[in-house]
Design a protein around this motif. Structure first.
Motif, PDB file in Angstrom:
ATOM      1  N   GLY A 317       0.826  -1.193   0.000  1.00  0.00           N
ATOM      2  CA  GLY A 317       0.000   0.000   0.000  1.00  0.00           C
ATOM      3  C   GLY A 317       0.860   1.241   0.000  1.00  0.00           C
ATOM      4  N   PRO A 318       0.239   2.445   0.022  1.00  0.00           N
ATOM      5  CA  PRO A 318       0.985   3.699  -0.106  1.00  0.00           C
ATOM      6  C   PRO A 318       1.422   4.314   1.213  1.00  0.00           C
ATOM      7  CG  PRO A 318      -1.355   4.149  -0.258  1.00  0.00           C
ATOM      8  CD  PRO A 318      -1.225   2.652  -0.045  1.00  0.00           C
ATOM      9  N   ARG A 319       1.214   3.602   2.360  1.00  0.00           N
ATOM     10  CA  ARG A 319       1.391   4.223   3.681  1.00  0.00           C
ATOM     11  C   ARG A 319       2.811   3.988   4.212  1.00  0.00           C
ATOM     12  NH1 ARG A 319      -3.473   0.919   6.200  1.00  0.00           N
ATOM     13  NH2 ARG A 319      -2.076  -0.654   5.299  1.00  0.00           N
ATOM     14  N   LEU A 320       3.534   5.083   4.431  1.00  0.00           N
ATOM     15  CA  LEU A 320       4.915   5.032   4.895  1.00  0.00           C
ATOM     16  C   LEU A 320       4.998   5.501   6.344  1.00  0.00           C
ATOM     17  CD1 LEU A 320       7.963   4.655   4.139  1.00  0.00           C
ATOM     18  CD2 LEU A 320       7.968   7.107   3.583  1.00  0.00           C
ATOM     19  N   THR A 321       5.794   4.796   7.136  1.00  0.00           N
ATOM     20  CA  THR A 321       6.094   5.217   8.500  1.00  0.00           C
ATOM     21  C   THR A 321       7.523   5.744   8.532  1.00  0.00           C
ATOM     22  OG1 THR A 321       4.625   3.520   9.409  1.00  0.00           O
ATOM     23  CG2 THR A 321       6.213   4.515  10.912  1.00  0.00           C
ATOM     24  N   ILE A 322       7.682   6.933   9.081  1.00  0.00           N
ATOM     25  CA  ILE A 322       8.992   7.586   9.139  1.00  0.00           C
ATOM     26  C   ILE A 322       9.472   7.617  10.586  1.00  0.00           C
ATOM     27  CG2 ILE A 322      10.265   9.719   8.684  1.00  0.00           C
ATOM     28  CD1 ILE A 322       8.118  10.377   6.561  1.00  0.00           C
ATOM     29  N   VAL A 323      10.673   7.097  10.821  1.00  0.00           N
ATOM     30  CA  VAL A 323      11.312   7.132  12.137  1.00  0.00           C
ATOM     31  C   VAL A 323      12.539   8.035  12.015  1.00  0.00           C
ATOM     32  CG1 VAL A 323      12.411   5.786  13.967  1.00  0.00           C
ATOM     33  CG2 VAL A 323      10.499   4.803  12.667  1.00  0.00           C
ATOM     34  N   THR A 324      12.623   9.095  12.818  1.00  0.00           N
ATOM     35  CA  THR A 324      13.683  10.075  12.674  1.00  0.00           C
ATOM     36  C   THR A 324      14.135  10.611  14.023  1.00  0.00           C
ATOM     37  OG1 THR A 324      14.238  12.231  11.686  1.00  0.00           O
ATOM     38  CG2 THR A 324      11.960  11.904  12.362  1.00  0.00           C
ATOM     39  N   ASN A 325      15.361  11.089  14.068  1.00  0.00           N
ATOM     40  CA  ASN A 325      15.844  11.733  15.291  1.00  0.00           C
ATOM     41  C   ASN A 325      15.878  13.247  15.141  1.00  0.00           C
ATOM     42  OD1 ASN A 325      18.037  12.074  13.588  1.00  0.00           O
ATOM     43  ND2 ASN A 325      19.575  11.583  15.153  1.00  0.00           N
ATOM     44  N   ALA A 326      15.236  13.765  14.083  1.00  0.00           N
ATOM     45  CA  ALA A 326      15.172  15.212  13.868  1.00  0.00           C
ATOM     46  C   ALA A 326      13.871  15.540  13.148  1.00  0.00           C
ATOM     47  CB  ALA A 326      16.372  15.683  13.051  1.00  0.00           C
ATOM     48  N   GLY A 327      13.193  16.594  13.597  1.00  0.00           N
ATOM     49  CA  GLY A 327      11.883  16.924  13.048  1.00  0.00           C
ATOM     50  C   GLY A 327      11.927  17.430  11.621  1.00  0.00           C
TER      51      GLY A 327
END
Length: 916
Positions: A317-327
């Motif tokens: 599907g088109p749904r991405l989860t983003i994990v980041t240490n900076a906004g």
């Protein structure tokens, strides 16, 4: 009988003797002749020869130069006939006027493959085009395959072959590059050496006089060393070959294309709404959507997407989860994700709760998941694991910026365990330079694709989703099936009668009344339309229909009625009918001439408070033939330009995909309290319209505008069809680039017990019937067909059955035998599949246990053989288990020759279709 791939068969010698693929002689030659080899510094002939000898490829190199006894210290020969051994590959660098003669000499000498490096052909005008035609005539009389002319050449980095005049040799790898631009090849080569990018093949295809996109895609699709194929394209060549090969290969290997000339508009069809809306570049995009090929806009994307697609699974599907240490980087990635067609995954309650327990209180509490600047490797790993387990997520992007508390290398080491998540691609952006280099290397070696910038990673994810979306459209079982063959034939006959009558009168424009009769022939609902040639008849029709009515110009010559004042709405009485009849006559006479007025049509004035106006249309593209259009209709159709394009034929799933490309589709689903429209009915109209365009090649352009749709009704209010000029021959008529359903192979027959059986080509919506078919097979029948036990669960998987049901009728034909009308049942299937590297097809057959020994096997075989003959194949091959005596007898009765090797568990069968 088996459908497993086999080596090419050579019917002219031993029908079971395997030989090499014709393109093997170009990509893996045992001997190469350089015709035009030279010692002159800076010459192409010298560079080519030097590249071949300084990169050992395991073969012999023969310089051809009539003026020198040796070149670069290697014995030279005056011509190709003088070479003492059989030459696999000839690389030709002589002046263009000499090339036809050189090619002729190569063919006489038995050369199997050629690359024409020389320029000076059609790119220079008619004289060069004539040279090409002479070369092509030579090639067609032989079995030699040819790449070029006007190309850089071919590299096979895995073997060491460098048959180019490039300055360097490409590194070995798993991505194949095929480019129409030699200059771009050299630039990419230089870039690849800098960035340590390797290739399984490196091909400059040139003018594609013989070998084209379809040939190379198929060849590289079969190459076990190629994991992905990237294409730089300037022209499409033979569109049907390209689309057919790409559709087959793209299912198992990603194909990424960049095409130059995005802004070049197609020739406009001035009289057609559809023609003015459809540009050739848009048509190309619509075409590649039908194959699963991913089209990108930049060279950087070309290789980024190839790498990602080769390493990571496609998202569901088109749904991405983003994990980041900076906004900030997370926001940039989000912007690119949304603008390129992706979505942010909505975190589930369970995911939020788990992250609350892991992360500091001031984490972002949403997606992107900001795990804060002091995140250590363990926090990264745990956060990624939680995000990956969320069922709402289709893929993950991990972003790291080097801060004082960050350990890019150890974080990469920790994330290696999560590099491969079933069904979910994992991408990473380690932002920075030297400080993150070690971590980037760790991730790359672990199979995680890395990006310098997070927005590029987000864009890559949406390209991956686009590939999944397009492939799903191709191989998803349609919910709306096609009508029975008898209904399709009846529709075709009614339409041909209407079009034939107009053509007999020498007309190229159908009247509105004829257009609506044509639509009605394909069961497309139309508004009642009565023709009145005088005012009294118009009044009588209006009285019959009931007021208010609409009056429209009836003309055999004027296409857009509003341009000449030919449409009057909301006519409420007989007096108004008389007044407006004369008003239309006067307006047309003044603006166009009295000879263009043939009366008016009278139609009910449709009034729906919740209605939308749509357009469905068709026009012709010079390369892709008939093109369909769907979108927002009405008088402002050119202003809104909310439309999508597609190629016929359509099934229900493909029709929905076309509709989903438009903005109006969301409104049709119901917005702001308005009732949803019957999407299924619009879907059926679009499929039937597609059938009409495929069936009736005399249609040049057409549109239904508007197609009025409401919560309880779908109806064509106006229709317009333009035909080809009567002087056009049938050979000149444009054909669909995707071969439509071949009804010519449908028919009926009787079994030995008198049961009538329908035999017809398989369709995508037959998949449920095939599931039932397999459920009734005995273990012995399964063994006879697959040569081994095969569980039912494997046999009926959608991924397998879809390949059987979704026939590319250019490459294969599967006939199903069906009994019963109300509850149809498949009782047998016979299939011919062309081998990729021979003019031979492989046969497979299976008959349901309860219907065996009724002559069905012979019937199926009898009906598929005409397909092979129509395709001008040289023969049909089959593999039969030794104990399958019944199938051996069927094959023998049909004229097959059996090769019976007592030491083999199988019997080989071959039917020659060559004319004596």
């Amino acid at each position: 009988m088996s459908t497993t791939e086999r080596s090419e068969l050579d019917p002219s010698h031993d029908i079971f003797h395997a030989r090499r693929h014709p393109l093997d002689y170009i990509f893996d030659p045992k001997s190469v002749a350089v015709i035009g080899a030279s010692e002159r510094a800076g010459s192409v002939g010298r560079t080519l020869l030097w590249n071949l000898i300084r990169n050992p490829f395991g073969g012999t190199v023969y310089p051809i130069n009539p003026k020198r006894p040796n070149v670069l210290g290697i014995r030279a020969y005056p011509n190709i006939e003088a070479v003492p051994e059989q030459v696999d590959l000839a690389v030709i660098v002589t002046p263009a006027p000499t090339v036809p003669g050189v090619v002729s000499q190569c063919i006489e000498a038995g050369v199997k493959g050629a690359i024409i490096i020389s320029a000076g052909f059609k790119e220079l005008g008619p004289e060069g085009a004539e040279l090409e035609q002479r070369i092509l005539e030579q090639v067609h009389r032989s079995s030699m395959r040819l790449i070029g002319p006007n190309c850089l050449g071919v590299m096979n980095p895995r073997s060491g072959l460098n048959a180019t005049f490039a300055g360097s040799m490409a590194l070995p790898g798993n991505v194949a590059l095929v480019s129409q631009s030699g200059a771009l090849c050299t630039a990419i080569l230089d870039f690849s050496l800098r960035d340590n990018v390797g290739f399984s093949a490196f091909v400059s295809i040139g003018s594609m006089l013989d070998v084209d996109w379809g040939d190379l895609i198929q060849y590289l699709g079969d190459d076990p060393h190629t994991n992905a194929i990237v294409l730089y394209m300037e022209s499409i060549g033979i569109a049907r070959d390209f689309l057919s090969a790409a559709r087959e290969v793209a299912l198992t290997k990603p194909i990424i294309v960049i095409k130059a000339g995005r802004t070049e508009a197609a020739a406009k069809a001035a009289a057609s709404h559809t023609g003015s809306l459809a540009g050739s570049d848009e048509v190309f995009s619509a075409a590649v959507r039908r194959t699963g090929v991913v089209r990108v806009e930049t060279i950087e994307d070309l290789f980024n997407i190839a790498e990602v697609a080769a390493k990571q699974p496609s998202p569901k599907g088109p749904r991405l989860t983003i994990v980041t240490n900076a906004g900030g980087p997370g926001v940039l990635a989000t912007d690119r994700l949304i603008s390129s067609g992706g979505e942010l995954a909505e975190l589930s309650d369970e995911t939020r709760k788990a992250l609350d327990e892991l992360l500091p209180p001031h984490w972002s509490r949403g997606n992107p998941i900001d795990i804060l600047g002091d995140a250590d490797p363990l926090r990264y790993a745990k956060a990624l694991k939680i995000a990956a387990d969320d069922p709402n997520s289709d893929g993950l992007l991990v972003i790291l910026t080097p801060q004082d508390m960050t350990d890019p290398t150890m974080t990469a080491e920790t994330l290696k365990e999560h590099a491969h998540i079933p069904g979910k691609p994992v991408l990473a952006s380690w932002m920075g330079g030297v400080d993150v280099a070690a971590g980037v290397d760790i991730l790359n070696r672990a199979g995680v694709s890395t990006f310098d910038y997070p927005d590029a990673a987000a864009r890559a994810f949406t390209y991956l989703w686009q590939r999944s979306y397009n492939l799903r459209a191709i191989y998803e079982t349609p919910r709306v099936g096609h009508a029975d063959t008898s209904v399709l034939l009846e529709r075709r006959a009614r339409a041909e009668e209407i079009i034939g009558a107009a053509r007999e009168q020498g007309r190229t424009l159908l009247t509105e009344a004829e257009s609506k009769r044509l639509l009605a022939a394909y069961d497309i609902p139309v508004v009642e339309t009565l023709v009145a040639t005088d005012v009294d008849e118009a009044v009588a029709h209006a009285d019959h229909i009931g007021y208010p009515v609409v009056l429209k110009l009836h003309s055999e010559t004027i296409t857009h009625k509003t341009d000449v004042g030919g449409v009057v709405l909301n006519v409420h009485s007989a007096d108004e009918v008389r007044e407006n009849f004369e008003g239309i006559r006067e307006s047309v006479t003044q603006l166009a001439g009295a000879e263009h007025f043939d009366g008016v049509t009278v139609q009910p004035m449709l009034q729906f408070s919740d209605a939308y106006e749509l357009i469905i249309g068709s026009s012709l593209d010079a390369q892709f033939g008939p093109v369909l259009l769907f979108g927002t209709g009405g008088s402002l159709v050119e202003v809104y330009k909310d439309r999508s394009l597609g190629l016929p034929p359509l099934n229900g799933t493909l029709a929905i995909r076309m509709m989903e490309q438009t903005k109006v589709f969301r409104a049709l689903e119901g917005v702001r309290g308005r009732s949803p429209i019957d999407i299924g009915e619009i879907q059926r109209v679009l499929v039937r319209f597609s059938d009409l365009i495929v069936d009736q090649p005399w249609i040049k352009e057409s549109d239904i505008n508007p197609l009025l749709v409401s919560s309880d009704r779908v109806v064509a209010v106006d229709g317009r069809f333009v035909l080809h000029d009567p002087s056009t021959s049938e050979e000149e008529l444009s054909k669909p680039v995707i071969r439509p359903y071949p009804m010519k192979y449908a028919g009926t027959a009787k079994l030995r017990d008198g049961t009538e059986v329908k035999l017809r080509p398989i369709r995508p919506d037959d998949e449920p019937l095939l599931v039932q078919f397999h459920e009734g097979l005995s273990d012995d029948s399964v063994r006879m067909r697959f040569f081994q036990p095969l569980k039912l669960s494997r046999r009926v998987r959608h991924e397998r059955l879809s390949r059987v049901c979704f026939n590319d009728y250019d490459r294969e034909l599967a006939l199903v035998a069906i009994v019963g009308d109300e509850n149809p049942e498949v009782i047998g299937i016979g299939r011919l599949a062309k081998l990729h590297h021979a003019r031979v097809a492989e046969l497979s057959m299976m008959v349901s246990d309860g219907w065996q020994r009724q002559g069905l096997g012979s019937l199926l075989l009898e009906r598929v053989i005409p397909f092979a003959k129509d395709e001008q194949l040289e023969g049909i091959v089959a593999t039969i288990l030794r104990d399958n005596i019944a199938m051996q007898k069927i094959a023998q009765r049909a004229g097959f020759t059996l090769k019976n090797d007592l030491e083999s568990p199988v019997v080989e069968a071959y039917l020659s279709l060559r004319e004596n």
